[in-house]
Enzyme design. Sequence first.
Site, short mmCIF file in Angstrom:
data_model
loop_
_atom_site.label_atom_id
_atom_site.label_comp_id
_atom_site.label_asym_id
_atom_site.label_seq_id
_atom_site.Cartn_x
_atom_site.Cartn_y
_atom_site.Cartn_z
N CYS A 89 -1.28 27.31 -24.46
CA CYS A 89 -0.94 26.80 -25.80
C CYS A 89 -0.69 27.98 -26.72
O CYS A 89 -1.37 29.01 -26.62
CB CYS A 89 -2.08 25.93 -26.34
N SER A 135 -2.12 13.73 -30.11
CA SER A 135 -3.01 14.48 -30.99
C SER A 135 -2.34 15.81 -31.36
O SER A 135 -1.87 16.53 -30.48
CB SER A 135 -4.33 14.76 -30.25
N CYS A 137 -8.69 17.89 -29.57
CA CYS A 137 -7.92 18.96 -28.97
C CYS A 137 -8.77 20.23 -28.97
O CYS A 137 -9.40 20.57 -29.97
CB CYS A 137 -6.67 19.17 -29.79
S1 SF4 Z 1 -7.09 23.34 -30.01
FE1 SF4 Z 1 -5.26 22.32 -29.19
S2 SF4 Z 1 -3.60 23.15 -30.45
FE2 SF4 Z 1 -5.36 24.52 -30.77
S3 SF4 Z 1 -5.06 26.18 -29.25
FE3 SF4 Z 1 -6.34 24.59 -28.30
S4 SF4 Z 1 -4.93 23.27 -27.14
FE4 SF4 Z 1 -3.73 24.46 -28.65
#
Ligand code: SF4
Length: 413
Positions: free
Chosen positions: A139, A233, A393
């Site tokens: 990500c 999300s 998330c």
């Molecule tokens: S919380 Fe979600 S958006 Fe933020 S770095 Fe992790 S996977 Fe990515």
Amino acid sequence: MTRAKAELGLARPAALDAYKDFFWHARAFDAANYPSRHNRHLATRTLRASGGSAGNTESQRPSACAEGSLGHSVSPISSVIIDEGPEGKTFKFTQDVPADATKLAEQVKTLRTESVLIPMIGKRGVRTYTLCVSSQVGCAMGCTFCETAQMGLIRSLTSEEIVQQWYAATHLLKHPEIPEPVVTPQGLEGPVRNIVFMGMGEPMDNIENVLGAIDVLRDHRGPSIPISKITISTVGRVDGIHRLAEQIKTAGWHRLNLAISLNAADDEIRSGIMPINRRWNLGALQQALIDYPVFGGGKLCIEYVLIPGVNDTEADAQKIADFFAPINGDYQAKRQISTARALLNLIPYNPRRNSPWPAPTEESVDRFMGWLTQRNVYAKRRRTKGRDLMGACGQLGSEHIRQRKVVDLTVSA
Ligand code: SF4
């Protein structure tokens, strides 16, 4: 015909081609490995959808496959971790996907997607499963509390690679606790009742492939997951929220759920833990949510991970109330009702490895809930471990379920 389908909100051509291709290859995969009644039924329905018959041969495959433009096969499950929880067993599984044509491909042969099948006991005592899917490998969003962020973005997944996570959870993940899928007159009844895009990746960063996957997942000739059981999300990519706002205006998409990871209602704190806030701050996010179309009782689920020493004071609770006020106020004024549109989901922080912060104590979570209630913020707290697993998330998985290398890759020889 294609235009009529698009106007009706039916599968767009690209998604439909991907779908035909996906299930065609899935059938070949199943024939060798999992020959069963439901798989034959799926293949029959797929062929019907593609205009073929159950007796089709290779030469009669849908044209998109014949051209090889969407060549794809279902990846087998490459690893499974099982975690025991009060609501049943949670299954984290991975599937290999090829590296793309980037510099990384010179070093890396395959990448891994991660998915989690999470049990939940409903009000009537019936256990159902929610599937948490990945939309990317890694990500790019860089949230400081998140394990996936440490990988960076390796690549986005295609629609097929997202759908194959549902396929694996439904057909390949064999365990006595997971109910076998059966075909009923209403369609396929598999173990997966809900799908949430809360695994690796920011769905809005890969929005077209995510929408293509949802087109397939909701297709009544295939997975038949009701759109109201699917949740995207986001970390708060406002351009993606605008894109989704357009999408849910089309027939068949109205009831797609949206969840937002807020995690702080103060710009300075939020920018510190979620770099996306430097691009779209709380004001921009708040306006996007006010403008987000409402269909039926459409609620907005706002996720708040409570991190000790970061966002857990009474002043933070007040800022949440201030953030919510115009979102709920606008909704209530336009409809002359008193119910809230934005609902807060409070999630005690689930520390990543080498985390600078501990998990909050029970007392501090209860205290924060009290402050929210005093300020008329409609908030729910995840109480059971099984549900904490899909809390938000970047919070996916227990300590045990997170046991993996930071970058789980197969390196070329
Ligand atoms: S919380 Fe979600 S958006 Fe933020 S770095 Fe992790 S996977 Fe990515």
